[in-house]
Design a protein around this motif. Structure first.
Motif, PDB file in Angstrom:
ATOM      1  N   ASP A 196     -19.221  46.623  47.921  1.00 33.12           N
ATOM      2  CA  ASP A 196     -20.235  45.814  48.597  1.00 33.12           C
ATOM      3  C   ASP A 196     -20.362  44.437  47.954  1.00 33.12           C
ATOM      4  O   ASP A 196     -20.473  43.417  48.650  1.00 33.12           O
ATOM      5  CB  ASP A 196     -21.593  46.523  48.556  1.00 33.12           C
ATOM      6  CG  ASP A 196     -21.603  47.797  49.381  1.00 33.12           C
ATOM      7  OD1 ASP A 196     -20.716  47.945  50.249  1.00 33.12           O
ATOM      8  OD2 ASP A 196     -22.478  48.651  49.136  1.00 33.12           O
ATOM      9  N   LEU A 197     -20.348  44.398  46.621  1.00 39.42           N
ATOM     10  CA  LEU A 197     -20.466  43.119  45.931  1.00 39.42           C
ATOM     11  C   LEU A 197     -19.232  42.254  46.171  1.00 39.42           C
ATOM     12  O   LEU A 197     -19.320  41.029  46.297  1.00 39.42           O
ATOM     13  CB  LEU A 197     -20.683  43.337  44.432  1.00 39.42           C
ATOM     14  CG  LEU A 197     -20.906  42.077  43.592  1.00 39.42           C
ATOM     15  CD1 LEU A 197     -22.048  41.243  44.151  1.00 39.42           C
ATOM     16  CD2 LEU A 197     -21.186  42.436  42.140  1.00 39.42           C
ATOM     17  N   GLY A 198     -18.044  42.897  46.238  1.00 41.05           N
ATOM     18  CA  GLY A 198     -16.823  42.154  46.532  1.00 41.05           C
ATOM     19  C   GLY A 198     -16.871  41.507  47.899  1.00 41.05           C
ATOM     20  O   GLY A 198     -16.434  40.363  48.086  1.00 41.05           O
ATOM     21  N   ASP A 199     -17.447  42.206  48.892  1.00 41.82           N
ATOM     22  CA  ASP A 199     -17.586  41.633  50.234  1.00 41.82           C
ATOM     23  C   ASP A 199     -18.524  40.437  50.211  1.00 41.82           C
ATOM     24  O   ASP A 199     -18.274  39.407  50.848  1.00 41.82           O
ATOM     25  CB  ASP A 199     -18.107  42.696  51.207  1.00 41.82           C
ATOM     26  CG  ASP A 199     -17.091  43.808  51.454  1.00 41.82           C
ATOM     27  OD1 ASP A 199     -15.898  43.570  51.198  1.00 41.82           O
ATOM     28  OD2 ASP A 199     -17.504  44.903  51.890  1.00 41.82           O
ATOM     29  N   LEU A 200     -19.632  40.565  49.465  1.00 42.96           N
ATOM     30  CA  LEU A 200     -20.573  39.452  49.361  1.00 42.96           C
ATOM     31  C   LEU A 200     -19.932  38.263  48.652  1.00 42.96           C
ATOM     32  O   LEU A 200     -20.139  37.103  49.044  1.00 42.96           O
ATOM     33  CB  LEU A 200     -21.831  39.898  48.619  1.00 42.96           C
ATOM     34  CG  LEU A 200     -22.883  38.807  48.354  1.00 42.96           C
ATOM     35  CD1 LEU A 200     -23.359  38.182  49.658  1.00 42.96           C
ATOM     36  CD2 LEU A 200     -24.062  39.375  47.572  1.00 42.96           C
ATOM     37  N   LYS A 239     -29.563  46.914  46.407  1.00 43.68           N
ATOM     38  CA  LYS A 239     -28.467  47.809  46.044  1.00 43.68           C
ATOM     39  C   LYS A 239     -28.346  47.937  44.522  1.00 43.68           C
ATOM     40  O   LYS A 239     -27.971  48.992  44.012  1.00 43.68           O
ATOM     41  CB  LYS A 239     -27.156  47.293  46.644  1.00 43.68           C
ATOM     42  CG  LYS A 239     -27.122  47.365  48.167  1.00 43.68           C
ATOM     43  CD  LYS A 239     -25.818  46.824  48.737  1.00 43.68           C
ATOM     44  CE  LYS A 239     -25.832  46.897  50.258  1.00 43.68           C
ATOM     45  NZ  LYS A 239     -24.578  46.377  50.859  1.00 43.68           N
ATOM     46  N   VAL A 240     -28.657  46.848  43.813  1.00 44.38           N
ATOM     47  CA  VAL A 240     -28.675  46.916  42.348  1.00 44.38           C
ATOM     48  C   VAL A 240     -29.728  47.913  41.891  1.00 44.38           C
ATOM     49  O   VAL A 240     -29.484  48.755  41.012  1.00 44.38           O
ATOM     50  CB  VAL A 240     -28.952  45.520  41.742  1.00 44.38           C
ATOM     51  CG1 VAL A 240     -29.239  45.634  40.243  1.00 44.38           C
ATOM     52  CG2 VAL A 240     -27.776  44.586  41.970  1.00 44.38           C
ATOM     53  N   ARG A 241     -30.923  47.853  42.498  1.00 42.16           N
ATOM     54  CA  ARG A 241     -31.988  48.798  42.148  1.00 42.16           C
ATOM     55  C   ARG A 241     -31.549  50.236  42.383  1.00 42.16           C
ATOM     56  O   ARG A 241     -31.720  51.109  41.517  1.00 42.16           O
ATOM     57  CB  ARG A 241     -33.240  48.509  42.976  1.00 42.16           C
ATOM     58  CG  ARG A 241     -33.955  47.203  42.646  1.00 42.16           C
ATOM     59  CD  ARG A 241     -35.092  46.982  43.641  1.00 42.16           C
ATOM     60  NE  ARG A 241     -35.751  45.699  43.474  1.00 42.16           N
ATOM     61  CZ  ARG A 241     -36.884  45.527  42.800  1.00 42.16           C
ATOM     62  NH1 ARG A 241     -37.475  46.561  42.221  1.00 42.16           N
ATOM     63  NH2 ARG A 241     -37.434  44.327  42.699  1.00 42.16           N
ATOM     64  N   ARG A 242     -30.988  50.498  43.546  1.00 43.26           N
ATOM     65  CA  ARG A 242     -30.583  51.865  43.884  1.00 43.26           C
ATOM     66  C   ARG A 242     -29.495  52.361  42.940  1.00 43.26           C
ATOM     67  O   ARG A 242     -29.512  53.507  42.494  1.00 43.26           O
ATOM     68  CB  ARG A 242     -30.106  51.931  45.340  1.00 43.26           C
ATOM     69  CG  ARG A 242     -31.219  51.813  46.362  1.00 43.26           C
ATOM     70  CD  ARG A 242     -30.756  52.317  47.726  1.00 43.26           C
ATOM     71  NE  ARG A 242     -29.667  51.520  48.256  1.00 43.26           N
ATOM     72  CZ  ARG A 242     -29.837  50.428  49.006  1.00 43.26           C
ATOM     73  NH1 ARG A 242     -31.065  50.024  49.311  1.00 43.26           N
ATOM     74  NH2 ARG A 242     -28.795  49.763  49.461  1.00 43.26           N
ATOM     75  N   HIS A 243     -28.560  51.479  42.625  1.00 43.40           N
ATOM     76  CA  HIS A 243     -27.470  51.877  41.738  1.00 43.40           C
ATOM     77  C   HIS A 243     -28.001  52.233  40.352  1.00 43.40           C
ATOM     78  O   HIS A 243     -27.590  53.220  39.738  1.00 43.40           O
ATOM     79  CB  HIS A 243     -26.442  50.749  41.629  1.00 43.40           C
ATOM     80  CG  HIS A 243     -25.258  51.085  40.777  1.00 43.40           C
ATOM     81  ND1 HIS A 243     -25.244  50.876  39.421  1.00 43.40           N
ATOM     82  CD2 HIS A 243     -24.060  51.646  41.082  1.00 43.40           C
ATOM     83  CE1 HIS A 243     -24.091  51.271  38.923  1.00 43.40           C
ATOM     84  NE2 HIS A 243     -23.353  51.744  39.917  1.00 43.40           N
ATOM     85  N   CYS A 244     -28.926  51.432  39.826  1.00 45.77           N
ATOM     86  CA  CYS A 244     -29.516  51.710  38.512  1.00 45.77           C
ATOM     87  C   CYS A 244     -30.188  53.080  38.501  1.00 45.77           C
ATOM     88  O   CYS A 244     -30.043  53.861  37.554  1.00 45.77           O
ATOM     89  CB  CYS A 244     -30.520  50.635  38.136  1.00 45.77           C
ATOM     90  SG  CYS A 244     -29.785  49.047  37.717  1.00 45.77           S
ATOM     91  N   LEU A 245     -30.938  53.389  39.547  1.00 47.59           N
ATOM     92  CA  LEU A 245     -31.660  54.652  39.604  1.00 47.59           C
ATOM     93  C   LEU A 245     -30.705  55.837  39.709  1.00 47.59           C
ATOM     94  O   LEU A 245     -30.898  56.879  39.069  1.00 47.59           O
ATOM     95  CB  LEU A 245     -32.627  54.643  40.798  1.00 47.59           C
ATOM     96  CG  LEU A 245     -33.807  53.672  40.671  1.00 47.59           C
ATOM     97  CD1 LEU A 245     -34.591  53.606  41.975  1.00 47.59           C
ATOM     98  CD2 LEU A 245     -34.717  54.086  39.524  1.00 47.59           C
TER      99      LEU A 245
END
Length: 1103
Positions: A196-200, A239-245
């Motif tokens: 997702d980050l690569g697409d952004l 998405k950063v928040r969700r990934h951390c959790l």
């Protein structure tokens, strides 16, 4: 500048080629700087458009400016190691530079750049992780934006706020990619996040390419896309928040970072303490989390102090990793790259990790206590052997616990005081042990003193570590040579030969010329002056560590041959570096008996080797294969362990009989010394790799850097004393060599053997500790410290890495450091070489962003230190080099952690400092210990000094001070500095006699006075200083021509230097009882020394 449309509509055939010739002429003028510098020139597109052919009309839709192109080219260069297309693009362009094809190649190059904006370069065969490549690409995009903001504000004035948000979002995502939770791509959730980050990143790259490389008139539709892009960035935050959790719920994992040892834990605790003590509300929302982190980390540290690091390797590694993880988050937050919500999200996970490590350590500690009780009970007979066997399975799972318990039980001998051990080891280093090469010594001594009358070159060659330099030093200091030759010089050439520096060093040794005059001469003038100084003189010059034959061709022509027996001694690994008519000496290996003799003397000094160790000792000596360096290093290992056969057997098993078949195997024996170092000394040793080969390293600078890096903990002693103990330990282990000693006998400069430096660099690179940059920065810098030698100064790229903590070395463009390396603890841009390359001067105003700096050393051109220096509240060492006086602002007096302030040429206090001293007389800088090159020319300057109660060393200059109380002039008074040990003071006024006397603190151990007029009464007062060990009197004017000393004066003096005095006679009767060294210079009237001194002295006289 931005080139506009509407250039000439048509040009003639002649005009076309005229313009093309102009372009090629421009290329030729830029030849030295290279094609990339030409591309950054804003004149180039203007000339290309003038051609106005069909192809070049495309330039009408291309906004060209040097700053854009600089950012692109930096990324291309950084990607050399990753992508062949970037290499092909630049090399193809380079090949066409001086041809008519160059304009078309430029056009082709600019259009091909689009591909580099479409996402990070990924190579599955590389050693870089996905997060590192993504971070490097986002850094490239941020570089583009910052260049435009800096150079072309008119492009963004309508969307300035949005561009600022874009910058913050890029910085945040770059930070996230360096966090531990995002550094394990094998986790499925992380893979999805990277996609997702690569697409952004691709979207952002495409946007920036269109926005900044499109005609200004066509940018309005593109600007409308910016809000959409920012919404995508906000979505990525979720998405950063969700990934951390999600990832924080998984089992803990370890990502190796560095082998820096556990000093990082203490460093982090200091950071947390500072964070909790802040006056602002920066962490109000996460106060409880920060406090909990501090408490858990303190508990964890107390657990680890029970055991040695080596015995709990897994726990030590986990502790280091979680400490680095927390440090990275906290420091990035303080630097402004991380929002507070991220701290609140991440800290609970970090705290949980620490608790899990603590639980594991608590279990081991319980097992340790049980094992200790069982073994001690068995030893005293309280339990039978069958019970011990019965319980054995319960604790055999952890062998290190048993080892620790046994070690504690068996240690019945009383512990020695560490200071006594250091002192004893220091005595060992003074014993000169030299074994072997008797025939070689005899041959060379004969050639030096009894050989041909013509100038002769003698070369000693052999493999590294064979003892070439050691033998040369023994010959150089030979008494027979000392009386035979008139002039002496010892110079180290090394692999990086610098002609001017070498000539300057030789000339400085053999002539009486002033050092500053020598430094002002060019190479050819130095050579001519050297020839003049050596004419008709019998000289001995040693050129150590020569690598190339042209060195002799270059230097030899300046060394006269007067038929008087002059000699040049060369040492080298390569036989061919000496001239054909030289006398070569191939240094042999030591025999096994000689190796054993050297090993015995190094390990046991004047004692006999215990009989039980003779056999294994000879075996170890034989494994050293005749290499003295190997013997010395192994001896240092053996000398620092118990004299037990079992331990010596372990060392013997580590040595292979084939260890020196090639240079790589030679490293194995060197690495053995490293492995046996205590944990706290390993980072100190690896740090030597940051210094140039064969350089003499200032001990004060070295210890200051160690302290700033966090390698030294005070532990009830001063950092300087602890650092000196560390250094002495390394010296006594034969890993570091004393290069120079101070007048009182302490180590002034040290050096390290080439092979050991290679070991430092290899281990430092393996452990991500330090990287020596030679020709190119990698696409992502994994190391915590970067060292940039002088020969690498013109690299046309910039480093990128999220964990860079130290920058060591000068650089041609340092502007990026302020905003891109905000986590720096050490920034050393000082230049110690005599040939200074072109480098950027430091902008002290911009350093306000580097809030974590502990050590700052640089060259500056400003005449004042800006008030923004007050932002560097963590600064401990400030060393500035300027061509003129620098004014110190009041803000510097607020740096409560500052330990060392040095300003060259000199510094003065500002009026704001004076007002502070008058209004707030009770303020104090309690950590400041060293102040150097300060002018004290006002009564208020003296008042400011009173606010430095812990000052230990002061170098200053003064003139008559007007005392406001009685309107009379007087000397500076310093007796209010009770801890001052070293004072170097120069009088700035003309010869003037005051009615009062000069007063110095009674604790003074080292005193240097220059250009004063003193009475004999004042000299008696100086002689009465009970702790004075070193006295240097330079260009002093006395009341009379005869110096008479009195009984009970100078009782502790060990070193006395008299320079430029107009004394005629010096009378003393059995005084100076401890004087060891007397140096007399330029005292032309003084013809006789007191015979009653009764010392062996070497007097250096100059006229």
């Amino acid at each position: 500048m931005i080139e506009r449309r509407g250039i000439v509509s048509s040009v003639s055939y002649v005009s076309f080629y005229s313009t093309l010739s102009t372009i090629l002429a421009l290329i030729q003028t830029r030849k030295v700087l290279g094609t990339m510098d030409l591309l950054e020139n804003p004149r180039l597109p203007h000339m290309l458009r003038r051609l106005n052919t069909k192809d070049f009309k495309k330039f009408d839709t291309f906004i060209w400016n040097g700053s854009h192109m600089s950012a692109v080219i930096r990324y291309l260069r950084r990607s050399f190691s990753m992508d062949g297309s970037s290499v092909d693009l630049l090399e193809d362009l380079e090949a066409s530079r001086n041809t008519s094809r160059f304009p078309s190649k430029v056009l082709s190059f600019t259009w091909k750049l689009r591909g580099f904006f479409s996402g990070p370069i990924v190579d599955s065969s590389s050693n870089y992780r996905t997060n590192e490549l993504l971070a490097s690409f986002l850094d490239f995009l941020l570089d583009i934006v910052e260049e435009v903001v800096k150079s072309h504000a008119n492009l963004i004035h309508t969307v300035e706020d949005q561009i600022e948000i874009l910058q913050k979002e890029l910085k945040f995502l770059i930070f996230v990619l360096g966090d531990a939770l995002f550094r394990c791509p094998e986790i499925e959730e992380t893979k999805n996040f990277f996609k997702d980050l690569g697409d952004l990143a691709k979207e952002a790259g495409s946007f920036l390419h269109l926005y900044f490389f499109t005609d200004e008139g066509k940018q309005s539709p593109i600007k409308l896309q910016l809000p959409k892009l920012l919404r995508q960035f906000k979505s990525m935050e979720m998405k950063v928040r969700r990934h951390c959790l999600m990832v924080s719920k998984r089992p803990s994992f370890v990502v190796s970072t560095t082998g820096d040892s556990l000093f990082i834990v203490n460093s982090l605790l200091n950071d947390l303490k500072d964070l909790l003590n802040r006056d602002d509300d920066l962490i109000a929302d996460v106060w409880e989390e920060v406090e909990a982190l501090q408490e858990e980390l303190m508990v964890l540290r107390s657990f680890l102090e029970v055991f040695k690091d080596q015995q709990l390797a897994a726990f030590v590694l986990s502790t280091k990793e979680v400490a680095y993880e927390a440090e990275y988050i906290i420091k990035s937050f303080v630097a402004g790259d991380v929002p507070v919500w991220y701290l609140a999200l991440r800290f609970p996970h970090v705290i949980q990790k620490i608790k899990l490590i603590g639980i594991g350590l608590e279990k081991i500690r319980k097992n340790y206590n049980d094992v200790k009780y069982l073994i001690s009970s068995f030893i005293v007979g309280d339990i039978p052997v069958w019970y011990l066997k019965l319980k054995a399975p319960d604790f055999l799972e952890n062998v290190t616990v048993i080892g620790t318990a046994l070690e504690e039980i068996k240690s019945k001998e009383p512990q020695k005081d560490p200071n006594e051990e250091v002192a004893a080891q220091a005595k060992k280093t003074t014993i000169d042990i030299f074994v072997g090469f008797e025939d070689e010594q005899r041959i060379i001594v004969e050639q030096l003193t009894d050989g041909s009358k013509q100038r002769q070159v003698i070369s000693i060659f052999g493999m590294p570590g064979l003892g070439k330099t050691t033998l040369a030093k023994k010959l150089y200091n030979n008494q027979a040579g000392y009386h035979w030759f008139d002039r002496f010089a010892w110079v180290v050439v090394s692999e990086t030969y610098q002609r001017r520096s070498l000539l300057a060093n030789i000339l400085e040794s053999v002539s009486d010329l002033d050092r500053y005059k020598i430094l002002s001469m060019d190479a050819e003038s130095l050579g001519v002056q050297l020839h003049r100084s050596l004419k008709k003189q019998r000289y001995l010059i040693v050129m150590d560590d020569v690598w190339e034959p042209f060195v002799w061709d270059d230097i030899g022509r300046f060394l006269p041959d007067d038929g008087n027996g002059s000699r040049i001694l060369i040492t080298s690994r390569i036989k061919e570096v000496a001239p054909p008519d030289s006398i070569p000496l191939d240094l042999p290996f030591l025999s096994e008996d000689q190796c054993w003799d050297l090993l015995k003397q190094k390990v046991f000094q004047n004692r006999d080797c215990p009989q039980g160790l003779v056999g294994i000792g000879k075996q170890i000596a034989a494994h050293c294969q005749g290499l003295p360096l190997a013997v010395v290093l192994i001896a240092a290992v053996l000398a620092n362990m118990e004299e037990k056969k079992s331990l010596w057997n372990e060392v013997a098993r580590s040595l292979s009989s084939q260890i020196f078949e090639d240079s790589n195997k030679c490293m194995n024996i060197l690495e053995l010394s490293y492995k046996h170092l205590p944990v706290h000394l390993k980072p100190c040793f690896l740090y030597f790799g940051a210094f140039p080969e064969d350089s003499e390293i200032s001990v004060r600078k070295l210890i200051s850097l160690w302290a700033a890096e966090g390698f030294i903990q005070e532990d009830g002693k001063s950092l300087r004393n602890v650092g000196e103990e560390y250094l002495m330990d390394l010296i006594n282990r034969s890993l570091v060599i004393v290069a120079k000693r101070r007048s009182e006998g302490s180590v002034k400069a040290c050096t390290i053997h080439d092979l050991l430096r290679e070991l430092c660099l290899r281990k430092a690179k393996e452990e991500n500790f330090l990287n020596l940059i030679k020709d190119q920065f990698p696409v992502y810098e994994k190391h915590h410290r970067l060292c940039i030698p002088l020969e690498s100064i013109n690299i046309k790229s910039r480093p990128f890495g999220l964990h860079i903590r130290s920058w060591l070395g000068c650089w041609s463009d340092i502007s990026f450091i302020y905003s891109r390396l905000k986590l720096l603890r050490v920034l050393d841009l000082s230049i110690e070489a005599k040939e200074s390359p072109p480098t950027d001067d430091l902008d002290l105003t911009e350093t306000k962003q580097l809030v974590h700096l502990r050590y700052l050393a640089a060259r500056v051109t400003a005449d004042h230190i800006p008030p923004s220096i007050g932002c560097l509240q963590n600064l401990e060492f400030l060393l500035l080099d300027a061509p003129r006086s620098i004014e110190i602002p009041e803000a510097l007096l607020d740096l409560m952690k500052l330990r060392h302030l040095q300003v060259r040429d000199h510094a003065t206090f500002s009026e704001s400092c004076h007002r502070r001293a008058v209004v707030k007389k009770d303020f104090q800088m309690n950590r400041l210990e060293i102040v150097s090159d300060l002018w004290i020319i006002d009564e208020n300057d003296e008042q400011i000094l009173r606010c430095f109660p812990c000052l230990r060393r002061l170098k200053c200059a003064t003139r008559p001070l007007l005392d406001s109380s009685d309107k009379n002039h007087r000397y500076l008074v310093l007796d209010y500095l009770p801890l001052l040990e070293s004072l170097n003071i120069t009088y700035l006024g003309s010869e003037f006699k005051f009615s009062d006397m000069i007063y110095v603190p009674t604790a003074i151990k080292k005193l240097t006075l220059q250009k004063f007029k003193l009475s004999w009464k004042e000299m008696s007062m100086i002689g009465g200083l009970l702790k004075l060990e070193v006295l240097k009197l330079m260009y002093i004017v006395f009341d009379g021509k005869e110096w008479k000393t009195n009984r009970d004066e100078f009782g502790e003096l060990k070193f006395l230097k008299l320079s430029g005095l107009k004394l005629h006679r010096w009378n003393t009767s059995y005084h100076f009882p401890k004087l060891q060294h007397l140096v007399v210079q330029r005292c032309r009237k003084l013809k006789k020394f007191p015979s009653s001194l009764g010392i062996s002295r070497r007097c250096k006289s100059s006229t």
